[in-house]
Design a protein around this motif. Structure first.
Motif, short mmCIF file in Angstrom:
data_model
loop_
_atom_site.label_atom_id
_atom_site.label_comp_id
_atom_site.label_asym_id
_atom_site.label_seq_id
_atom_site.Cartn_x
_atom_site.Cartn_y
_atom_site.Cartn_z
N UNK A 52 -17.34 -17.09 -19.07
CA UNK A 52 -17.07 -16.12 -18.39
C UNK A 52 -18.12 -14.96 -18.34
N UNK A 53 -19.04 -15.05 -19.20
CA UNK A 53 -20.22 -13.87 -19.19
C UNK A 53 -20.88 -14.00 -17.82
N UNK A 54 -20.89 -15.18 -17.43
CA UNK A 54 -21.56 -15.33 -15.79
C UNK A 54 -20.27 -15.75 -14.98
N UNK A 55 -20.11 -14.99 -13.92
CA UNK A 55 -18.86 -15.19 -12.99
C UNK A 55 -19.19 -16.27 -12.28
N UNK A 56 -20.66 -16.32 -11.77
CA UNK A 56 -20.75 -17.12 -10.85
C UNK A 56 -22.15 -17.19 -10.64
N UNK A 57 -22.88 -18.44 -10.07
CA UNK A 57 -24.12 -18.37 -9.76
C UNK A 57 -24.26 -19.03 -8.18
#
Lengths: 169, 154
Positions: A60-65
């Motif tokens: 969850x540190x990156x929500x989306x790419x």
């Protein structure tokens, strides 16, 4: 061969993760092999870059790419921050219900600051017009029913600064 | 390039790839295969969209509360001071969003720093320099994972 992709229970970022964050927050290179370009810049293997990004997605540190649209330029000029005074004992359930509405882009619980600020639930709503935003806010009010102890919509009138998040690598 | 000129390909690119951008060695080719065009076309279109300001970037969107410390802050600024206070606030490197909103509490900004102490320090500094009360409204709980945004072209 690349190692298997595994999820980590620890959402914390290690120094290498943070370097990847710093190197990608302005966007991925628009070249055929962007992760290779990134890896070369950071002195890493492309597989490591991809694996770490997969893990950051999983934690969850990156929500989306993906493509980050400029809503305003795309014609979505009405931006309403709807704010709600919901009883504390119901606010988390209310947040899950409101956050589940497909037109709500962000939904957060934040502290009240009485007497100036009575609202504890924030839901961002966008539209091509204020009327569209107002319709969506009415739908949130319908979902909340009696839990709506008062609400307001703060339309943005000017974006004074908007930059990607900055973090030391 | 503007939205009125968007064809099916441009719309599909924006609708289908706000999330799940491929984590493979040649992601733009993978996108092209899904959309039925070629890699160069995808790269060219994305470059044009960025140049035209329709998308800000292709890349990861980070959860702000994990990558360092942050808060949402708000100030009720008298109308005649709004411009100068807004400029003062935007002048901090730690401020990455600053919006004017229609409300008595009319200046809303996000303060973001590697550590919570610096966030608190920026808020105190802004309060001291402006003589205005700064509301500190940190995120306590997020209820929605931002998976992109349905653009509803019709």
């Amino acid at each position: 061969m690349s190692a298997p992709l595994t999820a980590s229970a620890d959402p914390a970022l290690d120094p290498l993760d943070r370097r990847i964050v710093a190197a990608t927050q302005a966007g991925l290179p628009l070249t055929a092999r962007p992760y290779h370009a990134l890896a070369e810049r950071l002195g890493l293997q492309p597989g490591d870059v991809m694996r770490r990004m997969v893990r950051m997605l999983e934690t969850g540190a990156i929500r989306r790419i993906g493509a980050v649209p400029n809503h305003y330029a795309l014609g979505w000029t009405a931006n309403g921050m709807s704010v709600w005074d919901v009883p504390d004992k119901h606010v988390d359930e209310a947040g899950r219900m409101v956050g589940g509405l497909e037109f709500v882009s962000h939904c957060y619980r934040r502290p009240r600051r009485l007497p100036q600020w009575p609202y504890n639930l924030f839901a961002m709503v966008h539209g091509r017009s204020r009327a569209e935003v107002a319709d969506k806010v009415a739908r949130i009010a319908a979902v909340l029913g009696d839990w709506d102890g008062g609400h307001d919509v703060l339309y943005s009138t000017k974006i004074l600064k908007k930059t990607g998040l900055r973090i030391a690598g | 390039m503007n939205v009125a000129q968007f064809g099916v390909l441009e719309k599909d690119l924006l609708d289908d790839f706000q999330r799940d951008f491929p984590l493979v060695p040649r992601p733009y080719r993978a996108i092209a295969e899904r959309l039925g065009c070629d890699e160069d076309t995808v790269l060219e279109l994305l470059c044009q969209m960025i140049k035209a300001g329709l998308i800000t970037r292709i890349g990861p969107v980070f959860a702000p509360h994990r990558a360092g410390a942050s808060t949402l802050a708000a100030v009720a600024v008298p109308e005649d001071r709004l411009e100068s206070v807004a400029a003062l606030v935007s002048g901090y490197d730690e401020v990455n969003h600053n919006y004017e909103r229609e409300h008595r509490i009319n200046l809303w900004f996000v303060v973001c720093a590697p550590a919570a102490e610096r966030v608190a320090e920026v808020l105190r500094d802004i309060a001291a320099r402006t003589g205005l009360e700064v509301l500190d409204l940190p995120l306590e709980q997020a209820f929605h994972i931002d998976l992109g945004f349905p653009l509803q072209w019709s």
